[in-house]
Design a protein around this motif. Structure first.
Motif, short mmCIF file in Angstrom:
data_model
loop_
_atom_site.label_atom_id
_atom_site.label_comp_id
_atom_site.label_asym_id
_atom_site.label_seq_id
_atom_site.Cartn_x
_atom_site.Cartn_y
_atom_site.Cartn_z
N TRP A 92 0.83 -1.21 0.00
CA TRP A 92 0.00 0.00 0.00
C TRP A 92 0.86 1.26 0.00
O TRP A 92 0.54 2.24 -0.68
N ASN A 96 0.63 4.12 -2.70
CA ASN A 96 0.39 5.51 -2.31
C ASN A 96 1.42 6.45 -2.92
O ASN A 96 1.09 7.54 -3.39
N GLN A 99 0.84 7.10 -6.61
CA GLN A 99 -0.27 8.03 -6.83
C GLN A 99 0.16 9.46 -6.53
O GLN A 99 -0.09 10.39 -7.31
N GLN A 109 -2.94 12.87 -10.18
CA GLN A 109 -3.15 11.80 -9.21
C GLN A 109 -4.01 10.68 -9.77
O GLN A 109 -3.80 9.52 -9.44
N THR A 110 -4.97 11.03 -10.61
CA THR A 110 -5.82 9.99 -11.21
C THR A 110 -4.99 9.05 -12.07
O THR A 110 -5.13 7.82 -12.00
N THR A 113 -2.93 6.86 -9.86
CA THR A 113 -3.76 5.78 -9.30
C THR A 113 -3.88 4.64 -10.28
O THR A 113 -3.76 3.47 -9.92
N TYR A 117 -2.56 0.72 -9.82
CA TYR A 117 -3.45 -0.43 -9.98
C TYR A 117 -2.95 -1.41 -11.05
O TYR A 117 -2.97 -2.63 -10.86
N TRP A 289 -7.20 -0.85 -1.34
CA TRP A 289 -6.17 0.18 -1.22
C TRP A 289 -6.77 1.57 -1.02
O TRP A 289 -6.26 2.39 -0.24
N HIS A 290 -7.89 1.88 -1.69
CA HIS A 290 -8.46 3.23 -1.66
C HIS A 290 -8.79 3.70 -0.24
O HIS A 290 -8.82 4.89 0.04
N ILE A 293 -5.53 5.39 1.23
CA ILE A 293 -4.92 6.48 0.48
C ILE A 293 -4.77 7.76 1.32
O ILE A 293 -3.72 8.42 1.27
#
Length: 333
Positions: A92, A96, A99, A109-110, A113, A117, A289-290, A293
């Protein structure tokens, strides 16, 4: 090509192990937290933290091979499961960081992410299928790229700054020194939480692939030294300014660093729990994971490091007591 590299690894795996150890230990937070340490606490506390980081793998090689019963304790099911859970946090932490580091780039950041993934899903499958050698070779190649990018980013950032550097003090204040020393101490138990490092020791002694045996204490010492070289290169990044283009290159660099730790963490979960349960846990860490974050990189690292020091010390103490009891029993008989 992979067959040729695999053959070279089998004939002389020392440097491959050392690079993999360095890559696994570096973690995505090594660069990000290193810069944050220097800018927040000052030069001396940051150097103390770097020293603890460099010493950690060297210390692991000495303790795991010299103190009787340590390997047996950490290979026990309860300790393997605890370390496996810690590796979930390591994974994780890497995700993090991926991201966060893309936030200052056009990807955002998107995009970061999505990168996290995709890489996690990739290692979920490839490590289940190929295991030990694939992880060692992937780490080794990735770390050579890290050195090249680290040098390029540091030189380019120094040139771009045109002498306009961040002002950073020595950090000799009591609070700053205390923070540097404590965070360095928190680093030392870290390698003991990687089942992958214990697997290297076992694999070196007996493996089905026919890889030559090497001096694993030397491998972990070299791993620590290689890490120290990397930290020396990136230490200067705390003083420099970054252009959008350099931010993107830095993001790629940190992602490659994080990829090595992510892969070794997920592989460690397979080692700790077996393939079936490990697959479920690795899949779960991706899906949930979300939730973690918001902790951020430093927050998650501090949480994990504050917990692991206690059970690692307890494990080493248990190994020493176990050894002493066996010696006492042998003397009586």
């Amino acid at each position: 090509m992979f067959v040729a590299i695999k053959s070279k690894f089998k004939n002389n795996p020392l440097l491959y192990y050392a690079l993999s150890i360095c890559a696994t230990w570096a973690g995505i937070g090594s660069l990000m937290n290193g810069v944050a340490m220097t800018q927040t606490y000052g030069i001396i506390p940051s150097l103390i933290w770097v020293f603890g980081n460099t010493l950690a793998c060297i210390l692991f090689g000495l303790v795991a091979l010299k103190i009787p019963k340590v390997r047996e304790v950490f290979r026990s099911k309860p300790m393997m499961w605890i370390c496996g859970v810690m590796c979930v946090f390591q994974a994780w932490l890497s995700m993090n960081g991926m991201q966060t580091i893309f936030a200052d780039t056009p990807i955002g950041q998107t995009g970061g992410t999505v990168v996290a993934y995709v890489l996690a899903a990739f290692f979920l499958i490839i490590l289940l299928r190929f295991g030990m050698i694939r992880n060692v070779l992937t780490d080794g190649f990735g770390w050579l790229v890290v050195y090249l990018l680290a040098v390029a980013v540091t030189i380019a950032a120094l040139i771009h700054s045109h002498g306009s550097y961040n002002v950073i003090g020595f950090g000799l204040e009591a609070e700053n020194m205390k923070a540097g020393i404590w965070k360095a101490i928190l680093l030392l138990p870290g390698p003991f939480t990687y089942p992958y490092f214990f697997r290297i020791l076992d694999y070196n002694e007996k493996n089905e692939d026919g890889a030559q045996r090497i001096n694993t204490k030397l491998a972990f010492t070299l791993g620590g030294v290689f890490f120290g070289v990397y930290m020396a290169i990136t230490f200067l990044l705390a003083w420099v300014q970054f252009t959008p283009a350099l931010n993107l290159v830095k993001a790629v660099l940190i992602t490659i660093i994080g990829t090595s730790t992510l892969s070794s963490s997920m592989y460690s979960i397979y080692i700790a729990f077996g393939k079936r349960v490990g697959l479920c846990i690795n899949l779960g860490l991706i899906l949930f994971w979300h939730i973690l974050i918001p902790l951020g990189v430093m927050g998650m690292w501090t949480l994990m490091a504050s917990v692991r020091i206690y059970f690692v010390c307890a494990g080493i103490l248990a190994a020493i007591v176990w050894h002493l009891l066996e010696k006492r029993k042998a003397v009586r008989t």
